[in-house]
Design a protein around this motif. Structure first.
Motif, short mmCIF file in Angstrom:
data_model
loop_
_atom_site.label_atom_id
_atom_site.label_comp_id
_atom_site.label_asym_id
_atom_site.label_seq_id
_atom_site.Cartn_x
_atom_site.Cartn_y
_atom_site.Cartn_z
N GLU A 289 11.61 -36.27 92.58
CA GLU A 289 10.49 -37.20 92.41
C GLU A 289 9.18 -36.44 92.21
N GLU A 290 8.97 -35.38 92.98
CA GLU A 290 7.74 -34.59 92.86
C GLU A 290 7.68 -33.88 91.51
N VAL A 291 8.81 -33.33 91.07
CA VAL A 291 8.84 -32.66 89.76
C VAL A 291 8.56 -33.65 88.65
N ALA A 292 9.12 -34.85 88.75
CA ALA A 292 8.86 -35.88 87.74
C ALA A 292 7.37 -36.22 87.68
N LYS A 293 6.72 -36.31 88.84
CA LYS A 293 5.27 -36.58 88.88
C LYS A 293 4.49 -35.45 88.22
N LEU A 294 4.88 -34.21 88.51
CA LEU A 294 4.18 -33.06 87.94
C LEU A 294 4.35 -33.01 86.42
N GLU A 295 5.55 -33.24 85.95
CA GLU A 295 5.79 -33.19 84.51
C GLU A 295 5.09 -34.33 83.78
N GLU A 296 4.98 -35.49 84.42
CA GLU A 296 4.22 -36.59 83.83
C GLU A 296 2.74 -36.25 83.77
N LEU A 297 2.23 -35.59 84.82
CA LEU A 297 0.84 -35.16 84.83
C LEU A 297 0.59 -34.14 83.72
N ASN A 298 1.52 -33.19 83.54
CA ASN A 298 1.38 -32.20 82.47
C ASN A 298 1.35 -32.88 81.10
N LYS A 299 2.18 -33.88 80.93
CA LYS A 299 2.21 -34.61 79.65
C LYS A 299 0.88 -35.32 79.41
N ARG A 300 0.33 -35.94 80.44
CA ARG A 300 -0.96 -36.62 80.29
C ARG A 300 -2.06 -35.63 79.94
N MET A 301 -2.02 -34.45 80.56
CA MET A 301 -3.01 -33.42 80.25
C MET A 301 -2.87 -32.94 78.81
N ALA A 302 -1.63 -32.80 78.34
CA ALA A 302 -1.41 -32.37 76.96
C ALA A 302 -1.93 -33.43 75.98
N ASP A 303 -1.68 -34.70 76.28
CA ASP A 303 -2.18 -35.78 75.42
C ASP A 303 -3.71 -35.81 75.40
N ARG A 304 -4.29 -35.48 76.52
CA ARG A 304 -5.75 -35.50 76.65
C ARG A 304 -6.40 -34.28 75.99
N CYS A 305 -5.72 -33.13 76.02
CA CYS A 305 -6.38 -31.87 75.66
C CYS A 305 -5.94 -31.24 74.35
N VAL A 306 -4.66 -31.32 74.00
CA VAL A 306 -4.10 -30.45 72.97
C VAL A 306 -3.95 -31.16 71.64
N GLN A 307 -4.54 -30.54 70.62
CA GLN A 307 -4.33 -31.02 69.25
C GLN A 307 -3.02 -30.48 68.71
N THR A 308 -2.80 -29.16 68.90
CA THR A 308 -1.56 -28.55 68.43
C THR A 308 -1.39 -27.18 69.07
N GLU A 309 -0.16 -26.65 69.03
CA GLU A 309 0.08 -25.27 69.41
C GLU A 309 -0.21 -24.38 68.21
N ILE A 310 -0.79 -23.21 68.48
CA ILE A 310 -1.08 -22.26 67.41
C ILE A 310 -0.55 -20.89 67.80
N LEU A 311 -0.42 -20.01 66.82
CA LEU A 311 0.13 -18.67 67.05
C LEU A 311 -0.95 -17.61 66.90
N SER B 103 -12.20 -34.05 70.82
CA SER B 103 -12.66 -34.95 71.89
C SER B 103 -12.67 -34.27 73.26
N ALA B 104 -12.04 -33.09 73.36
CA ALA B 104 -11.94 -32.39 74.65
C ALA B 104 -12.79 -31.13 74.69
N ARG B 105 -13.65 -30.94 73.71
CA ARG B 105 -14.45 -29.71 73.66
C ARG B 105 -15.37 -29.56 74.86
N ASN B 106 -15.83 -30.67 75.41
CA ASN B 106 -16.71 -30.62 76.58
C ASN B 106 -15.98 -31.02 77.87
#
Length: 392
Positions: A313-335, A354-357
């Protein structure tokens, strides 16, 4: 009569020894079975309604010494700690320059550290070679010591690629493993510079030298000493589970351990290992293999004590939080937008306009060297009144 008595004594001792071996074997088998059950269980199954303890009353801990092990997911863990310390305005033990204290034969000492008034440090999380005396001399007595390890097979493949051992030794990984002794200095498997990671790298980083790494008794002693000095040895293959145990140990919130993978290789630079190659790696890195097996068992004991369903249950919460952060912050992965070895592609993140600040987004995607420079300048400003020159 004395012979009969002696036989009875010997029989009792032999019986006791056999029972002890049986119980030890049964415990190891039980831990291995628990690990297999956890790994193979369907993540979507309905959790049993076992009684779970409510959140215990505890006091948040801020003092932590993280021993950063090469190629074990430690840069991701370091980013978590640097964000936590920055958020709570804590003090870091920092190198004079760059982002490492040392990564060859020098062990951590105060001479390698950028000095700040008062020496009231809270967090140590940069690359060095482990020394308990060095950690103790820099951190408060109530500090929690944590490190992370990795399966020796994938660890060695990662080291061989990242440090470009194919160029150093002139052969691909599979050829090296056919007769690895021939590529070291004469009469030794020791190597110069970053080549010191070419055999039993985790033992080396924890303080053992070449001769010591060849002595099974010394290895055994070092493993048990490590178990006594570190309150948590995380496992890279179970990174989220490890973070849940860390959160529990430190009395932190789940937001404190959210993460994006930092300094990860592009998939095309990760080599799939055959069973034969993996076995040769284990044999060559027999000390690392012993270390990993020992702490893998202690890790699953901790998970079992924490509660299997509670952990899921705790891992599921953490992974959901990570997904929300990715949706909020990341446009794409780059190399290769960050430092990387020649010929090895390293992933990082392009932040959304939208996340620059958005401070959280800026820091969770910030690469190690830039983050370290920011913290160093922040502490210079804090203690010496120097203006913080760089923006986030």
């Amino acid at each position: 009569m004395s012979h009969i008595f002696l036989k009875h004594v010997l029989l009792i001792l032999m019986t006791g020894a056999m029972v002890g071996v049986f119980l030890l074997f049964r415990e190891h088998a039980g831990i291995r079975q628990f690990e297999r059950n956890y790994k193979t269980e369907e993540s979507g199954r309905e959790h049993s309604k076992e009684s779970r303890p409510s959140r215990r009353e505890c006091t948040r801990k801020n003092n932590i010494g993280f021993f950063k092990m090469h190629k074990c997911g430690s840069s991701t863990m370091q980013n978590i700690l640097m964000r936590y310390g920055d958020r709570h305005n804590l003090n870091f033990v920092l190198p004079w320059r760059s982002n490492v204290f040392s990564q060859t034969h020098l062990r951590l000492s105060r001479d390698l550290v950028k000095s700040f008034p008062g020496h009231d440090y809270n967090i140590l999380c940069h690359h060095t070679r482990y020394s308990k005396e060095g950690f103790d001399s820099l951190l408060p007595a109530d500090s929690t010591y944590v490190t992370i390890i990795r399966d020796p097979t994938t660890l060695f493949e990662s080291l061989y690629t990242y440090f470009r051992y194919d160029e150093r030794f002139g052969v691909p990984l599979e050829t090296f493993l056919e007769n690895p002794q021939q590529y070291g200095r004469s009469n030794s498997y020791g190597y110069e510079g970053t080549g010191c990671y070419a055999k039993d790298s985790m033992l080396f980083e924890l303080g053992l030298d070449d001769i010591e790494k060849a002595d099974p008794k010394v290895i055994e002693e070092m493993i048990h000493r490590t178990a006594s000095e570190f309150e948590l040895v995380m496992i890279m293959e179970y990174f989220s589970e490890s973070l849940i145990l860390l959160k529990e140990l430190m009395c932190w919130d789940i937001e404190d351990v959210s993460y994006f993978v930092v300094n990860g290789r592009a998939t095309s630079f990760i080599n799939k290992l055959s069973d034969e190659t993996a076995e040769r790696i284990r044999k060559w890195n027999d000390g690392n293999t012993k270390l990993y097996r020992f702490f893998n068992e202690t890790f699953w004991r901790k998970v079992k004590k924490f509660g299997e369903d509670r952990m899921r249950e705790e891992v599921a919460k953490l992974e959901e939080l990570n997904k929300r952060m990715a949706d909020r912050c990341v446009q794409t992965e780059i190399l290769n937008a960050v430092w990387h070895p020649d010929g090895v592609d390293i992933k990082s993140y392009k932040v959304k306009d939208s996340a620059r600040n958005d401070r959280d987004c800026q820091l969770i995607t910030k690469e190690e060297l830039a983050f370290t420079n920011y913290l160093r300048k922040k502490q210079l400003e804090k203690y010496f009144g120097l203006k913080l020159m760089d923006e986030l």
